[in-house]
Design an enzyme around this catalytic site. Sequence first.
Site, PDB file in Angstrom:
ATOM      1  N   ARG A  76       0.833  -1.191   0.000  1.00  0.00           N
ATOM      2  CA  ARG A  76       0.000   0.000   0.000  1.00  0.00           C
ATOM      3  C   ARG A  76       0.875   1.251   0.000  1.00  0.00           C
ATOM      4  O   ARG A  76       1.975   1.245   0.543  1.00  0.00           O
ATOM      5  CB  ARG A  76      -0.925   0.028   1.227  1.00  0.00           C
ATOM      6  CG  ARG A  76      -2.134  -0.898   1.115  1.00  0.00           C
ATOM      7  CD  ARG A  76      -3.061  -0.782   2.318  1.00  0.00           C
ATOM      8  NE  ARG A  76      -2.417  -1.220   3.539  1.00  0.00           N
ATOM      9  CZ  ARG A  76      -1.864  -0.424   4.436  1.00  0.00           C
ATOM     10  NH1 ARG A  76      -1.919   0.898   4.295  1.00  0.00           N
ATOM     11  NH2 ARG A  76      -1.290  -0.916   5.502  1.00  0.00           N
ATOM     12  N   TYR A 204      -1.450  -3.508  -6.739  1.00  0.00           N
ATOM     13  CA  TYR A 204      -1.290  -4.176  -5.442  1.00  0.00           C
ATOM     14  C   TYR A 204      -2.607  -4.166  -4.658  1.00  0.00           C
ATOM     15  O   TYR A 204      -3.325  -3.157  -4.621  1.00  0.00           O
ATOM     16  CB  TYR A 204      -0.176  -3.509  -4.611  1.00  0.00           C
ATOM     17  CG  TYR A 204      -0.188  -4.042  -3.200  1.00  0.00           C
ATOM     18  CD1 TYR A 204       0.338  -5.303  -2.913  1.00  0.00           C
ATOM     19  CD2 TYR A 204      -0.801  -3.339  -2.163  1.00  0.00           C
ATOM     20  CE1 TYR A 204       0.258  -5.819  -1.632  1.00  0.00           C
ATOM     21  CE2 TYR A 204      -0.885  -3.852  -0.877  1.00  0.00           C
ATOM     22  CZ  TYR A 204      -0.350  -5.104  -0.618  1.00  0.00           C
ATOM     23  OH  TYR A 204      -0.441  -5.622   0.634  1.00  0.00           O
ATOM     24  N   LYS A 213      -9.793  -2.258   1.385  1.00  0.00           N
ATOM     25  CA  LYS A 213      -9.550  -1.112   2.254  1.00  0.00           C
ATOM     26  C   LYS A 213     -10.299   0.128   1.752  1.00  0.00           C
ATOM     27  O   LYS A 213     -10.789   0.934   2.546  1.00  0.00           O
ATOM     28  CB  LYS A 213      -8.050  -0.851   2.384  1.00  0.00           C
ATOM     29  CG  LYS A 213      -7.292  -2.009   3.053  1.00  0.00           C
ATOM     30  CD  LYS A 213      -7.927  -2.375   4.341  1.00  0.00           C
ATOM     31  CE  LYS A 213      -7.297  -3.446   5.195  1.00  0.00           C
ATOM     32  NZ  LYS A 213      -6.060  -4.075   4.999  1.00  0.00           N
ATOM     33  N   HIS A 233     -10.953  -2.303  11.051  1.00  0.00           N
ATOM     34  CA  HIS A 233      -9.863  -3.161  10.581  1.00  0.00           C
ATOM     35  C   HIS A 233      -9.665  -4.278  11.611  1.00  0.00           C
ATOM     36  O   HIS A 233      -8.735  -4.234  12.403  1.00  0.00           O
ATOM     37  CB  HIS A 233      -8.592  -2.302  10.444  1.00  0.00           C
ATOM     38  CG  HIS A 233      -7.458  -2.953   9.736  1.00  0.00           C
ATOM     39  ND1 HIS A 233      -6.162  -2.500   9.854  1.00  0.00           N
ATOM     40  CD2 HIS A 233      -7.405  -4.003   8.889  1.00  0.00           C
ATOM     41  CE1 HIS A 233      -5.359  -3.246   9.111  1.00  0.00           C
ATOM     42  NE2 HIS A 233      -6.089  -4.171   8.520  1.00  0.00           N
ATOM     43  N   SER A 255      -1.687  -3.511  10.193  1.00  0.00           N
ATOM     44  CA  SER A 255      -1.300  -4.383   9.087  1.00  0.00           C
ATOM     45  C   SER A 255      -0.069  -5.207   9.453  1.00  0.00           C
ATOM     46  O   SER A 255       0.889  -4.676  10.015  1.00  0.00           O
ATOM     47  CB  SER A 255      -1.008  -3.542   7.851  1.00  0.00           C
ATOM     48  OG  SER A 255      -2.145  -2.783   7.526  1.00  0.00           O
ATOM     49  N   ALA A 256      -0.140  -6.482   9.132  1.00  0.00           N
ATOM     50  CA  ALA A 256       0.956  -7.423   9.388  1.00  0.00           C
ATOM     51  C   ALA A 256       1.305  -7.505  10.879  1.00  0.00           C
ATOM     52  O   ALA A 256       2.469  -7.640  11.252  1.00  0.00           O
ATOM     53  CB  ALA A 256       2.187  -7.101   8.533  1.00  0.00           C
ATOM     54  N   CYS A 257       0.287  -7.423  11.730  1.00  0.00           N
ATOM     55  CA  CYS A 257       0.498  -7.547  13.178  1.00  0.00           C
ATOM     56  C   CYS A 257      -0.311  -8.691  13.790  1.00  0.00           C
ATOM     57  O   CYS A 257      -0.553  -8.704  14.995  1.00  0.00           O
ATOM     58  CB  CYS A 257       0.190  -6.239  13.877  1.00  0.00           C
ATOM     59  SG  CYS A 257       1.405  -4.964  13.495  1.00  0.00           S
ATOM     60  N   ASP A 284      -9.671  -9.665   8.579  1.00  0.00           N
ATOM     61  CA  ASP A 284      -9.148  -8.330   8.277  1.00  0.00           C
ATOM     62  C   ASP A 284     -10.145  -7.192   8.511  1.00  0.00           C
ATOM     63  O   ASP A 284      -9.744  -6.123   8.931  1.00  0.00           O
ATOM     64  CB  ASP A 284      -8.657  -8.281   6.826  1.00  0.00           C
ATOM     65  CG  ASP A 284      -7.708  -7.123   6.542  1.00  0.00           C
ATOM     66  OD1 ASP A 284      -6.719  -6.960   7.288  1.00  0.00           O
ATOM     67  OD2 ASP A 284      -7.953  -6.360   5.587  1.00  0.00           O
ATOM     68  N   ARG A 378       1.999 -12.181  -0.641  1.00  0.00           N
ATOM     69  CA  ARG A 378       0.656 -12.490  -0.138  1.00  0.00           C
ATOM     70  C   ARG A 378       0.054 -13.691  -0.840  1.00  0.00           C
ATOM     71  O   ARG A 378       0.424 -14.030  -1.960  1.00  0.00           O
ATOM     72  CB  ARG A 378      -0.261 -11.273  -0.378  1.00  0.00           C
ATOM     73  CG  ARG A 378       0.182 -10.002   0.328  1.00  0.00           C
ATOM     74  CD  ARG A 378      -0.694  -9.663   1.487  1.00  0.00           C
ATOM     75  NE  ARG A 378      -0.155  -8.609   2.336  1.00  0.00           N
ATOM     76  CZ  ARG A 378      -0.759  -8.203   3.449  1.00  0.00           C
ATOM     77  NH1 ARG A 378      -1.898  -8.739   3.834  1.00  0.00           N
ATOM     78  NH2 ARG A 378      -0.212  -7.261   4.201  1.00  0.00           N
ATOM     79  N   ASN A 505      -1.471 -17.878  21.951  1.00  0.00           N
ATOM     80  CA  ASN A 505      -2.244 -16.654  22.239  1.00  0.00           C
ATOM     81  C   ASN A 505      -3.636 -16.969  22.793  1.00  0.00           C
ATOM     82  O   ASN A 505      -4.267 -16.105  23.409  1.00  0.00           O
ATOM     83  CB  ASN A 505      -2.362 -15.791  20.973  1.00  0.00           C
ATOM     84  CG  ASN A 505      -1.011 -15.224  20.548  1.00  0.00           C
ATOM     85  OD1 ASN A 505      -0.103 -15.091  21.375  1.00  0.00           O
ATOM     86  ND2 ASN A 505      -0.860 -14.909  19.276  1.00  0.00           N
TER      87      ASN A 505
HETATM   88  P1  GTP Z   1      -2.661  -7.680   7.262  1.00  0.00           P
HETATM   89  O1  GTP Z   1      -3.178  -8.693   6.330  1.00  0.00           O
HETATM   90  O2  GTP Z   1      -1.542  -6.872   6.693  1.00  0.00           O
HETATM   91  O3  GTP Z   1      -3.719  -6.792   7.842  1.00  0.00           O
HETATM   92  O4  GTP Z   1      -1.898  -8.460   8.463  1.00  0.00           O
HETATM   93  P2  GTP Z   1      -2.407  -9.307   9.722  1.00  0.00           P
HETATM   94  O5  GTP Z   1      -2.726  -8.397  10.852  1.00  0.00           O
HETATM   95  O6  GTP Z   1      -3.451 -10.272   9.323  1.00  0.00           O
HETATM   96  O7  GTP Z   1      -1.076 -10.077  10.150  1.00  0.00           O
HETATM   97  P3  GTP Z   1      -0.695 -11.625  10.006  1.00  0.00           P
HETATM   98  O8  GTP Z   1      -1.531 -12.509  10.851  1.00  0.00           O
HETATM   99  O9  GTP Z   1      -0.618 -11.953   8.563  1.00  0.00           O
HETATM  100  O10 GTP Z   1       0.771 -11.620  10.622  1.00  0.00           O
HETATM  101  C1  GTP Z   1       1.808 -10.818  10.107  1.00  0.00           C
HETATM  102  C2  GTP Z   1       3.144 -11.368  10.510  1.00  0.00           C
HETATM  103  O11 GTP Z   1       3.243 -11.443  11.927  1.00  0.00           O
HETATM  104  C3  GTP Z   1       3.396 -12.775   9.980  1.00  0.00           C
HETATM  105  O12 GTP Z   1       4.728 -12.877   9.552  1.00  0.00           O
HETATM  106  C4  GTP Z   1       3.149 -13.649  11.177  1.00  0.00           C
HETATM  107  O13 GTP Z   1       3.890 -14.853  11.117  1.00  0.00           O
HETATM  108  C5  GTP Z   1       3.582 -12.767  12.352  1.00  0.00           C
HETATM  109  N1  GTP Z   1       2.815 -13.079  13.575  1.00  0.00           N
HETATM  110  C6  GTP Z   1       1.467 -13.245  13.673  1.00  0.00           C
HETATM  111  N2  GTP Z   1       1.098 -13.579  14.939  1.00  0.00           N
HETATM  112  C7  GTP Z   1       2.239 -13.608  15.666  1.00  0.00           C
HETATM  113  C8  GTP Z   1       2.519 -13.885  17.053  1.00  0.00           C
HETATM  114  O14 GTP Z   1       1.635 -14.180  17.871  1.00  0.00           O
HETATM  115  N3  GTP Z   1       3.823 -13.798  17.436  1.00  0.00           N
HETATM  116  C9  GTP Z   1       4.822 -13.474  16.550  1.00  0.00           C
HETATM  117  N4  GTP Z   1       6.084 -13.426  17.014  1.00  0.00           N
HETATM  118  N5  GTP Z   1       4.599 -13.224  15.232  1.00  0.00           N
HETATM  119  C10 GTP Z   1       3.324 -13.282  14.800  1.00  0.00           C
HETATM  120  C1  SPV Z   2      -3.203  -4.462   5.156  1.00  0.00           C
HETATM  121  O1  SPV Z   2      -2.227  -3.847   4.705  1.00  0.00           O
HETATM  122  O2  SPV Z   2      -3.747  -4.172   6.245  1.00  0.00           O
HETATM  123  C2  SPV Z   2      -3.773  -5.602   4.402  1.00  0.00           C
HETATM  124  C3  SPV Z   2      -3.343  -5.810   3.035  1.00  0.00           C
HETATM  125  O3  SPV Z   2      -4.651  -6.286   4.908  1.00  0.00           O
HETATM  126  S1  SPV Z   2      -4.067  -4.658   1.969  1.00  0.00           S
HETATM  127  O4  SPV Z   2      -5.196  -5.290   1.310  1.00  0.00           O
HETATM  128  O5  SPV Z   2      -3.080  -4.294   0.994  1.00  0.00           O
HETATM  129  O6  SPV Z   2      -4.527  -3.505   2.704  1.00  0.00           O
HETATM  130 MN    MN Z   3      -5.200  -5.542   6.919  1.00  0.00          MN
END
Ligand code: GTP
Ligand code: SPV
Ligand code: MN
Length: 596
Positions: A76, A204, A213, A233, A255-257, A284, A378, A505
Amino acid sequence: MPDSLTAFTDHHALNRWIAECAELTGTTDIYLCDGSAEEAESLSKKMVTDGILEPLNAETFPNCFLHRSDPRDVARVEDRTFICSPDEGDAGPTNHWMSPDATKALLRPLFASSMVGKTMYVVPYLMGPVGSPFAKVGVEITDSPYVALSMGIMTRMGRVALDALGTNGEFVLGLHATNDLDPANRYICHFPAERLIWSVGSNYGGNALLGKKCFALRIASAMARDEGWMAEHMLLLELTDPEGEKTYFAGAFPSACGKTNLAMLVVPDALAAQGWRVRTVGDDIAWLHVGADGRLWAINPEAGFFGVAPGTSPKTNPNAVATVQSNTVFTNVAVTETNEPWWEGLTDTPPGEFLTDWRGNVRPASDTSAPFAQPNSRFTAPASQCPSISPEFDAPGGVPIAAILLGGRRRDTVPLVAEAFDWNHGVFLGAVMASETTAAAEGAKGVLRRDPFAMLPFCGYHMGDYFAHWLSMGKRIPTPPAIFHVNWFRRDADGKFLWPGFGENVRALIWMRERLRGNAGANTTAFGNVPPVSAINTDGLNLTAERLEAALAVSPGEFAAEADSIETHFARFGDRLPPELRKQLAALRGRSASGV
Ligand code: GTP
Ligand code: SPV
Ligand code: MN
């Protein structure tokens, strides 16, 4: 306007808009997507012929494809994302703004003739379960078959959406043109007052799949403010306890958390044996409405997962691994010698002697100079293939939310889990959420920033007003959910995660479940109610009491410093910051000064 165009659908306004887009973009080849399996097959076949997709191993990954994006188009682009409200003040200090007229004047030339000689795909889609009173229709017009195919996975697409639209239903318009993907000519623009999206110059996910989004958060958050609901979100998950009772959680992490991972969590054996179980409702986005019974009810408006590949493995997220075995589009992952997708973390070491990296370069598997998969690579996969999908996934009324989770990536200060004292304190915790930035967006990574409710990049209006909307929802929900804050990402002095995360968790969720029933202990701290080590179910957990203690610790001194940084954050919102949040900040200062 040629007759053939007026007859495209039964919806007059939609037909007119299709004709206008065709005229602007210069196409003569218009294709209306029906959402059928045959259509998806012919789209992917054509993209393979055109070199846009590569088929993966047909035996181990049937109907799966690799897409390599332009290397400049992998995430993004927050700097080029605009909220084009008529009044600049309504976009607020956290959004980029351009006036609607200036935006259209700037973008019209970029759309003009952009589809000459190309097919223009008309993609009608439904956000939400079929028959849901909360579902909404969007129509995306795009020149990208990759977008059309992906929208077919991510949404309930085609005929089903046109049926929901009828002859005069409302819909959100999205126009998307790929152009040359030059980052300098990339614009992701939202017109909340017109329920309109214009996106140009990116293929993307979050920039181009306009249902996600752009509609389901930025436009929908503005609709939700006007109509008294919430577009967030958030993941949605179902926890079943040993008595067979179900508790539904909604969770906002940036995102990615960890949203996808928490939503697909597999309960560790020792706890599964006690009868705990988790199922997935969404990973999401959540749309939340106050129900007739006084509770908050949530639907997942999406039908698929656009999930982060790196870090996903049979150990960390077996449900995701199972979900992506078929009918999945992988974007910017690496491929093995056996033509299977691979990314960092899928296995401990890359398989075989050579891998083709996300840019298409063949490199020795031992080469550690750069990742093989793009860090924001992704998978796009149907939710229906997820082994943990809840039967409530398609429920038109959604699921009743008992607890809202907030969380971010914090290497220090913030404990593993805490309960807000009440709704308003929970809104404060959401408003001050902070997290280290990730590869999901262009820009610096690992930098701590305030990301209120994980909505910083996704709120379609002034964030001060958004906080006020959250506060007002607390009054509108007769039985509001409890609010909790979590942090799976706290580190020790060596930089190692203190908490094992992933399936473990669930132990935090179990504490929350017991808390909701009034069965679990907690200590009052500056941050909130935090469990003592003894209140966490540690059966089968391989973690020392010292590490768990460190993960749960709250230091009043650290929160005094935190309060100073929150002061700076709040200053951005000026007089649109609700006074209640200032009161909450003063209360935080008071608690940390008194040493709790
Ligand atoms: P978006 O799709 O971007 O919104 O991301 P998301 O919030 O769905 O994150 P996602 O579950 O894909 O996790 C993102 C990254 O964090 C990945 O590389 C996971 O492996 C890592 N991750 C997720 N949960 C945990 C956790 O409990 N502990 C750790 N150390 N890493 C985690
Ligand atoms: C994020 O970035 O929070 C995602 C991927 O879930 S995207 O669809 O690109 O926003
Ligand atoms: Mn997201």
